[in-house]
Structures are given as structure tokens and as C-alpha cells.
Design an enzyme around this catalytic site. Structure first.
Site, PDB file in Angstrom:
ATOM      1  N   GLN A 102       0.909  -1.254   0.007  1.00 17.90           N
ATOM      2  CA  GLN A 102       0.317  -0.061   0.192  1.00 17.90           C
ATOM      3  C   GLN A 102       0.936   1.246   0.126  1.00 17.90           C
ATOM      4  O   GLN A 102       1.539   1.740   1.285  1.00 17.90           O
ATOM      5  CB  GLN A 102      -0.976  -0.190   1.295  1.00 17.90           C
ATOM      6  CG  GLN A 102      -2.113   1.290   1.124  1.00 17.90           C
ATOM      7  CD  GLN A 102      -2.920   1.172   2.222  1.00 17.90           C
ATOM      8  OE1 GLN A 102      -2.222   1.306   3.609  1.00 17.90           O
ATOM      9  NE2 GLN A 102      -3.981   1.495   1.496  1.00 17.90           N
ATOM     10  N   TYR A 177      -5.290   9.918   4.605  1.00 19.53           N
ATOM     11  CA  TYR A 177      -3.887  10.595   4.273  1.00 19.53           C
ATOM     12  C   TYR A 177      -3.841  11.733   2.677  1.00 19.53           C
ATOM     13  O   TYR A 177      -4.525  12.267   2.086  1.00 19.53           O
ATOM     14  CB  TYR A 177      -3.567   9.027   3.584  1.00 19.53           C
ATOM     15  CG  TYR A 177      -3.600   8.406   4.461  1.00 19.53           C
ATOM     16  CD1 TYR A 177      -1.947   8.582   5.721  1.00 19.53           C
ATOM     17  CD2 TYR A 177      -4.001   7.281   5.190  1.00 19.53           C
ATOM     18  CE1 TYR A 177      -2.001   7.346   7.076  1.00 19.53           C
ATOM     19  CE2 TYR A 177      -3.691   6.807   6.859  1.00 19.53           C
ATOM     20  CZ  TYR A 177      -3.215   6.607   6.991  1.00 19.53           C
ATOM     21  OH  TYR A 177      -2.937   6.067   8.516  1.00 19.53           O
ATOM     22  N   ARG A 353      -9.981  -7.381   9.377  1.00 17.46           N
ATOM     23  CA  ARG A 353      -9.831  -7.834  11.336  1.00 17.46           C
ATOM     24  C   ARG A 353      -9.607  -9.497  10.991  1.00 17.46           C
ATOM     25  O   ARG A 353      -8.622 -10.477  12.409  1.00 17.46           O
ATOM     26  CB  ARG A 353     -10.500  -6.849  12.003  1.00 17.46           C
ATOM     27  CG  ARG A 353     -10.860  -5.726  12.206  1.00 17.46           C
ATOM     28  CD  ARG A 353     -12.188  -5.636  13.210  1.00 17.46           C
ATOM     29  NE  ARG A 353     -12.470  -4.764  11.505  1.00 17.46           N
ATOM     30  CZ  ARG A 353     -13.553  -3.812  12.049  1.00 17.46           C
ATOM     31  NH1 ARG A 353     -13.380  -3.435  13.321  1.00 17.46           N
ATOM     32  NH2 ARG A 353     -14.314  -3.773  10.681  1.00 17.46           N
TER      33      ARG A 353
HETATM   34  C1  FMN Z   1      -5.024  -3.462  12.996  1.00 16.67           C
HETATM   35  C2  FMN Z   1      -5.416  -2.872  11.419  1.00 16.67           C
HETATM   36  C3  FMN Z   1      -4.552  -1.950  10.996  1.00 16.67           C
HETATM   37  C4  FMN Z   1      -5.848  -0.787  10.152  1.00 16.67           C
HETATM   38  N1  FMN Z   1      -4.066   0.256   8.892  1.00 16.67           N
HETATM   39  C5  FMN Z   1      -5.030  -0.071   7.936  1.00 16.67           C
HETATM   40  C6  FMN Z   1      -3.517   1.008   7.137  1.00 16.67           C
HETATM   41  O1  FMN Z   1      -2.532   0.694   7.420  1.00 16.67           O
HETATM   42  N2  FMN Z   1      -3.861   1.164   6.531  1.00 16.67           N
HETATM   43  C7  FMN Z   1      -5.568   1.309   5.702  1.00 16.67           C
HETATM   44  O2  FMN Z   1      -5.916   1.522   4.471  1.00 16.67           O
HETATM   45  N3  FMN Z   1      -6.520   0.855   6.201  1.00 16.67           N
HETATM   46  C8  FMN Z   1      -6.194  -0.094   7.568  1.00 16.67           C
HETATM   47  N4  FMN Z   1      -6.579  -0.730   8.089  1.00 16.67           N
HETATM   48  C9  FMN Z   1      -8.142  -0.592   7.468  1.00 16.67           C
HETATM   49  C10 FMN Z   1      -8.892  -1.874   6.929  1.00 16.67           C
HETATM   50  O3  FMN Z   1      -7.882  -2.151   5.710  1.00 16.67           O
HETATM   51  C11 FMN Z   1      -9.940  -1.890   6.792  1.00 16.67           C
HETATM   52  O4  FMN Z   1     -10.061  -1.286   5.708  1.00 16.67           O
HETATM   53  C12 FMN Z   1     -10.870  -2.412   8.057  1.00 16.67           C
HETATM   54  O5  FMN Z   1      -9.960  -2.497   9.064  1.00 16.67           O
HETATM   55  C13 FMN Z   1     -12.268  -2.762   7.810  1.00 16.67           C
HETATM   56  O6  FMN Z   1     -12.038  -4.100   7.333  1.00 16.67           O
HETATM   57  P1  FMN Z   1     -12.472  -5.102   7.803  1.00 16.67           P
HETATM   58  O7  FMN Z   1     -14.134  -5.060   8.790  1.00 16.67           O
HETATM   59  O8  FMN Z   1     -12.614  -6.755   7.102  1.00 16.67           O
HETATM   60  O9  FMN Z   1     -11.011  -5.393   9.246  1.00 16.67           O
HETATM   61  C14 FMN Z   1      -6.544  -1.283   9.470  1.00 16.67           C
HETATM   62  C15 FMN Z   1      -6.985  -2.038  10.142  1.00 16.67           C
HETATM   63  C16 FMN Z   1      -6.869  -2.507  11.139  1.00 16.67           C
HETATM   64  C17 FMN Z   1      -7.059  -3.333  11.714  1.00 16.67           C
END
Ligand code: FMN
Length: 397
Positions: A102, A177, A353
């Protein structure tokens, strides 16, 4: 197995790249780059995800230049980290998966102790709250030369990533960002050709996309994570977001991943569920920042109850507007029922997650049609992103 779960787990091509299935590990900041260098733990994590069956894993926050890092413990794309990056991409390939990175730039909200220069830069001047403890309380407006410089950084970072073994790149156009700071009318108050209409606000992000395409060539997948709404007054609206998607599509992006919210103004919109604030406060060492977070918490950490597929309607709007780009669903896709819905509507799925909880989700779900991923979206993984040991599922401890 239903036809949609079959679709999920069958091989597919993305702009020539062969993937063994449609499950992509979402970029989830790992916190595993002490001093800005990818650690063995980072390599092990992505090897584990590959061994666990994902089609494509995404390395979070590959800053396109040193000043594009929010914190100094993030890596930026340069020759100094080539051995570690090559070790990581090799490890993922040996485990049968593909790897994306990314590409990001923090723009106006740096908290980077190693920042060089006078101040972080974004579309318009603003207070840089997070930068106060490191002596960067203000962010300035980028000149045209500054914009040219960061566009070139995107180009050079993409060139480096491709040569170091990444199979795809994911540009970050969302979550507050650098690029999204121009897209959002909340942060972009410019009067020149980079501000105002959506076409103007997209000029810099599209230039970055063009530069990345030039670097990687036509037959290399470029993914883009974008916002559906900022969820703040005066911020990005869904009507604007579908035009953003259309412009990225015309600009030649291969896949769109619609998300929402922003890390700096409204982070809970992108996670939903339990607040990440208590964990952030626990691991934030700086008292000024801690106090600032507590003071602004009612505005910044709003409550959004968790529900499965919380970006479904917004993502459908993007899908209906876009002609060529593949659509990847993200946001609360953690049950097999949700994945069926996603495969009925879209091309790919990104999971965050659920894969933090179980990196072998794919192998487990392929072996057992009744597989249940027991991530309860407590969000403690996201609240420990500042923890020196890196991100993990605390329920697994
Ligand atoms: C621990 C953690 C770190 C994350 N870091 C980023 C990141 O660096 N860049 C990003 O675009 N989204 C980040 N996210 C968001 C996830 O990419 C995603 O958009 C969000 O968790 C929803 O998806 P999910 O329901 O499958 O977890 C992060 C999420 C979590 C849980």
C-alpha cells in the site's frame, strides 16, 4: 459449496496477474518496522498469511518518501530496505501467494521525529495537532514544485516496489492521507487548479496514478483504496466519491476498494464497533498528545455500531458508476454469508480483522463449509497500532 463461495476460492486473473483466489488481505498497519526497517516479524506475518491461503497479501503503509511517514517507525521505499523487502516478497511467493504494497503519503499530519524540512505539507495550511510534540505544529500548503516532487516519489517508489518483487501496488486515495487531503473539500481549500471542483481536486491524485502507471507499465495491477464519505461536515460526500471512482477508472486503475472515514478526523467510520481510543491512550507515551486525544474524542471518536457489510450500499454505487475497474469489497466481511453476498455483487474481497484473528481463514473455510471466524470486532488490534510489539489479535493471546 455455493457457486459464490466457489467463485471466491477459484483462481482469477487481475490485469494479467494470476491469483489463486479472490481473497485479499487488507492493508492493516503491522507496526513491525522498528527504525523504519522491515523486521523478521513482518516477513513472518506475510509468509503466514500466504501459507494460510490468501490470494494476495498487502503490506501496509509503504511510504513513498521519508517525509511521507506518519511516524519514523514506518518504512519508506528506498534501496536501503531492498534486502528485507526482497526476502519478504520471496517468502510470500514460495508459499504460493502474491504480494501487494500500500503506497501512501501522510501529507499534512506527520508526527515523524525524523521529519526533515520546515513542516509537513498538504493542500492547504492547517494545525498539525499530532505534530505538536515533535515540533511540527503547523502544516503548510504544497507549491506546484512540491506536488511535482511527490508525484515523482510515487513514480520512484512504484519502480522500486516492482523491482523488489511486489506483484501489485495499492495506492491510498482514502482515510485522510496525502492524496485524499486533496480530494476532500474539508482539507482542500485551494484556489488554484488543484482545488475547487472535483476535477481540480483529483488533479494531483490522478497525476500520481499516471506516474505509478508509467513506472510499472500497462500489465501490472494498480489497486486504489478510496473514500466513500469522510463522515464529517464539509467533507467528501458519496456523490463526489462516485465521481472520484469514475475519474480513477478513466485514469486506468485496475481495482477500486471503497472504504470511508479518515484516520485523523473520523476513524471509527472505517472500523465500526468498539472505540479504539482506550488502546491508543494506553500506548501513547506523549502526554500532550494524550490530552489532545481526550479533548477532541467526542468529535473524533464517534460511535458507529458494528454490522456486517457496512459499506455495501456505497460500494454498489461505485460499482454502478465504474466501467472497467474491478471492484473489491471491504468493511465487515467476516462471515461466509457475507462473503457469498460480496461475491454475488463484486469481484474481490479484502479482509482485515478476520485475517488478523485467523491468518489461515482461507484454508480453514475451504476445508470446512461451516467454518466460523470468531473475530468479534472488539477493535483491540487496531487500538494497539502504537504498541512497540506490533499489531496482533489480543483475543488470541
Ligand atoms: C490493525 C489495523 C490496522 C489497519 N491499518 C490500515 C492501514 O495501514 N491502511 C489502510 O488503508 N487501512 C488500514 N486498516 C483498515 C483496514 O484495511 C480495513 O479497511 C478495515 O479494518 C475494515 O475491514 P475489516 O472489517 O475486514 O477489518 C487497518 C485495520 C486494522 C484492524
Amino acid at each position: 459449496m455455493s457457486e459464490y463461495i466457489d467463485k471466491l476460492f477459484s483462481p482469477v486473473k487481475l490485469n494479467g496477474l494470476e491469483l489463486r483466489n479472490r481473497v485479499i488481505r487488507a492493508a492493516c498497519f503491522e507496526g513491525m518496522c522498528p527504525d523504519g526497517y522491515p523486521s523478521e516479524r513482518l516477513i513472518d506475518l506475510h509468509r503466514e498469511l500466504a501459507e494460510g491461503g490468501v490470494g494476495l497479501t498487502t503490506v501496509a503503509y509503504c511510504a513513498v518518501e521519508a517525509n511521507g511517514r506518519v511516524k519514523e517507525e514506518m518504512m519508506y521505499m528506498h534501496e536501503g530496505i531492498r534486502p528485507q523487502v526482497e526476502q519478504m516478497t520471496r517468502a510470500v511467493h514460495e508459499a504460493g501467494s502474491k504480494i501487494s504494497g500500500q503506497m501512501g503519503h501522510c501529507g499534512n499530519f506527520s508526527q515523524n521525529k525524523g521529519f526533515h524540512g520546515k513542516r509537513p505539507l498538504g493542500p492547504s495550511p492547517m494545525i498539525n495537532m499530532g505534530g505538536i510534540p515533535v515540533g511540527l505544529p503547523f502544516a503548510g500548503a504544497m507549491t506546484h514544485a512540491d506536488i511535482d516532487h511527490v508525484v515523482q516519489c510515487f513514480h520512484d517508489a512504484a519502480l522500486f516496489m516492482k523491482s523488489a518483487g511486489f506483484d501489485a501496488v495499492e495506492m491510498h486515495f482514502g482515510h485522510g492521507y496525502g492524496l485524499s487531503q486533496f480530494i476532500s473539500p474539508k482539507t482542500n481549500r485551494r484556489m488554484d487548479e488543484y482545488g475547487g471542483s472535483i476535477v481540480n481536486r483529483m488533479r494531483y491524485p490522478l497525476r500520481a496514478l499516471e506516474a505509478v502507471r508509467k513506472a510499472v507499465g500497462d500489465d501490472f495491477p494498480i489497486l486504489g483504496k478510496m473514500g466513500l464519505t469522510d463522515g464529517v461536515k464539509g467533507g467528501l460526500t458519496i456523490d463526489d466519491a462516485v465521481e472520484v471512482a469514475a475519474l480513477l477508472d478513466e485514469g486506468g486503475i485496475d481495482m477500486l476498494i471503497p472504504s470511508g472515514g479518515t484516520s485523523s478526523m473520523n476513524p471509527m467510520l472505517l472500523f465500526r464497533g468498539d472505540s479504539i481510543l482506550p488502546g491508543l491512550l494506553k500506548y501513547e507515551k506523549n502526554l500532550v498528545l494524550k490530552l489532545g486525544m481526550i479533548m477532541i474524542s467526542p468529535w473524533m471518536f464517534k460511535k458507529y455500531p458494528y454490522e456486517e457489510l457496512y459499506f455495501l450500499e456505497g460500494t454498489k454505487r461505485v460499482r454502478d458508476r465504474v466501467k472497467n475497474a474491478k471492484i473489491c469489497y471491504i468493511g465487515g466481511a467476516s462471515t461466509m454469508e457475507s462473503l457469498e453476498t460480496v461475491m454475488r455483487e463484486f469481484d474481490f474481497v479484502q479482509m482485515g480483522r478476520a485475517l488478523v484473528k485467523d491468518p489461515a481463514f482461507v484454508n480453514h473455510a475451504m476445508a470446512d463449509p461451516n467454518y466460523v471466524n470468531d473475530c468479534d470486532h472488539c477493535n483491540r488490534c487496531a487500538s494497539i497500532i502504537l504498541h512497540p510489539d506490533g499489531v496482533r489479535c489480543l483475543s488470541n493471546d
